[in-house]
Enzyme design. Structure first.
Site, PDB file in Angstrom:
ATOM      1  N   ASN A  78       0.869  -1.181   0.000  1.00 11.95           N
ATOM      2  CA  ASN A  78       0.000   0.000   0.000  1.00 11.95           C
ATOM      3  C   ASN A  78       0.904   1.229   0.000  1.00 11.95           C
ATOM      4  OD1 ASN A  78      -1.835   2.002   0.422  1.00 11.95           O
ATOM      5  ND2 ASN A  78      -2.364   1.422   2.516  1.00 11.95           N
ATOM      6  N   TRP A  79       1.032   1.831  -1.178  1.00 15.87           N
ATOM      7  CA  TRP A  79       1.937   2.985  -1.299  1.00 15.87           C
ATOM      8  C   TRP A  79       1.271   4.300  -0.886  1.00 15.87           C
ATOM      9  CZ3 TRP A  79       4.309   1.614  -6.786  1.00 15.87           C
ATOM     10  CH2 TRP A  79       5.165   0.535  -6.623  1.00 15.87           C
ATOM     11  N   LYS A  80       0.028   4.235  -0.518  1.00 13.26           N
ATOM     12  CA  LYS A  80      -0.700   5.416  -0.023  1.00 13.26           C
ATOM     13  C   LYS A  80      -0.508   6.600  -0.973  1.00 13.26           C
ATOM     14  CE  LYS A  80      -0.005   3.498   4.519  1.00 13.26           C
ATOM     15  NZ  LYS A  80      -0.205   3.625   5.925  1.00 13.26           N
ATOM     16  N   HIS A 106      -9.724   1.141   4.610  1.00 14.25           N
ATOM     17  CA  HIS A 106      -8.472   1.375   5.348  1.00 14.25           C
ATOM     18  C   HIS A 106      -8.742   2.376   6.483  1.00 14.25           C
ATOM     19  CE1 HIS A 106      -4.370   2.529   6.282  1.00 14.25           C
ATOM     20  NE2 HIS A 106      -3.981   1.422   5.661  1.00 14.25           N
ATOM     21  N   GLU A 122      -5.734  -5.082  10.777  1.00 17.60           N
ATOM     22  CA  GLU A 122      -4.758  -4.014  10.956  1.00 17.60           C
ATOM     23  C   GLU A 122      -5.098  -3.214  12.213  1.00 17.60           C
ATOM     24  OE1 GLU A 122      -2.640  -2.828   7.147  1.00 17.60           O
ATOM     25  OE2 GLU A 122      -4.439  -1.622   7.214  1.00 17.60           O
ATOM     26  N   GLY A 177       2.025   2.243  10.700  1.00 19.97           N
ATOM     27  CA  GLY A 177       3.011   3.328  10.564  1.00 19.97           C
ATOM     28  C   GLY A 177       3.728   3.678  11.853  1.00 19.97           C
ATOM     29  N   SER A 198       3.054  -2.197  10.554  1.00 14.94           N
ATOM     30  CA  SER A 198       4.491  -2.133  10.834  1.00 14.94           C
ATOM     31  C   SER A 198       5.221  -3.456  10.584  1.00 14.94           C
ATOM     32  CB  SER A 198       4.740  -1.637  12.267  1.00 14.94           C
ATOM     33  OG  SER A 198       4.290  -0.299  12.396  1.00 14.94           O
ATOM     34  N   GLY A 219       2.639  -1.158   4.443  1.00 16.55           N
ATOM     35  CA  GLY A 219       2.709   0.254   4.077  1.00 16.55           C
ATOM     36  C   GLY A 219       4.153   0.714   3.972  1.00 16.55           C
TER      37      GLY A 219
HETATM   38  C1  PEP Z   1      -1.065   0.133   6.090  1.00 17.03           C
HETATM   39  O1  PEP Z   1      -1.137   1.337   5.892  1.00 17.03           O
HETATM   40  O2  PEP Z   1      -1.974  -0.625   5.682  1.00 17.03           O
HETATM   41  C2  PEP Z   1       0.084  -0.384   6.804  1.00 17.03           C
HETATM   42  C3  PEP Z   1       0.080  -1.633   7.194  1.00 17.03           C
HETATM   43  O3  PEP Z   1       1.097   0.498   7.016  1.00 17.03           O
HETATM   44  P1  PEP Z   1       2.488   0.189   7.784  1.00 17.03           P
HETATM   45  O4  PEP Z   1       3.055  -1.058   7.199  1.00 17.03           O
HETATM   46  O5  PEP Z   1       3.325   1.381   7.560  1.00 17.03           O
HETATM   47  O6  PEP Z   1       2.142  -0.009   9.233  1.00 17.03           O
END
Ligand code: PEP
Length: 251
Positions: A9-11, A95, A167, A173, A214, A235
């Site tokens: 997920n590159w947001k 999300h 999640e 993050g 994370s 992410g």
């Molecule tokens: C996400 O945004 O779905 C995510 C898992 O981000 P991160 O890996 O940075 O926690």
């Protein structure tokens, strides 16, 4: 374990050129990787170019959002058919960043999942408790109700597939992944809740459960032995080709 899936997920982190560059770099690093599905979810504006960049590889394309109507006067929204036209096979739905920043409701999430299934797109449905819910001891309730509201009344048949991404919101993050023991408990709760909606044979055939929050190349292996584990939504660590490839190879 069903075929594991690792979703990037590159947001809103990359522009078009940077997205193409990263897609090419990931595709070089995963040459030869077998029996794993890798999905890249760039922003809407990068979908076309990233789709072209990975067209001759086994990597698949996903979007970060979709609108719940197929066509019409919905300024600024993106139709499921257009995503298909661009080569998308997956869509992230619900999300926590959209639930928090755009006030996306459970009803909207449900409608988006429905439109995905009707348009041969696989929804990646994100559920998870906030820090406040966790502190209050309501984690299970939060996940249970998100699932019930998102999924009730949907039909899973034919080639329809569904991915549930657990999640924990506070882990996203943060650099602090959830304890795998707690993730295991959440996976079991999710599986039990899915049983309220479908029989086991449908769940087995049509649904995969993954973890996000994370994940990095070092903590990956702590999750892979969990019952019901089928992959990761990533992410931050998906923004570095080497790190993301490390996660893919560790499964
Ligand atoms: C996400 O945004 O779905 C995510 C898992 O981000 P991160 O890996 O940075 O926690």
């Amino acid at each position: 374990m069903p075929t594991p899936i690792i979703i990037a997920n590159w947001k809103m982190s990359l522009g078009v050129s940077a997205s193409v560059k990263l897609a090419l770099s990931v595709s070089h690093k995963v040459i030869g990787v077998k029996n794993k599905e890798v999905v890249l979810c760039p922003s809407f504006t990068s979908l076309g170019r990233v789709g072209e960049a990975i067209a001759k590889t086994s990597i698949k394309l996903g979007a970060q959002n979709v609108f719940w109507q197929e066509i019409g006067a919905y300024t600024g929204e993106e139709a499921p058919g257009t995503l298909r036209e661009l080569g998308c096979q997956y869509v992230i739905v619900g999300h926590s960043e959209r639930r928090q920043n755009i006030y996306e409701t459970d009803e909207m999430v449900h409608n988006k999942i429905r439109v995905c299934l009707q348009n041969k797109l696989v929804p990646i449905v994100c559920v998870g408790e906030t820090y406040v819910e966790r502190q209050g001891g309501y984690s299970n309730d939060a996940v249970f109700y998100q699932l019930i509201k998102a999924l009730s009344g949907l039909t899973l048949s034919g080639s329809r597939q569904l991915i549930i991404a657990y999640e924990p919101v506070w882990a996203i993050g943060s650099g602090h992944a959830e304890d795998p023991i707690e993730v295991g408990k959440a996976f079991r709760l999710i599986h039990r809740t899915l049983h309220d909606l479908w029989p086991e044979r449908i769940i087995k055939k049509h649904i995969r459960i993954i973890y996000g929050g994370s994940v990095d190349a070092r903590n990956t292996r702590r999750f892979t032995q969990l019952e019901f584990f089928s992959g990761f939504l990533v992410g931050t660590s998906s923004l570095k080709a080497e790190e993301f490839a490390g996660i893919i190879k560790a499964i």
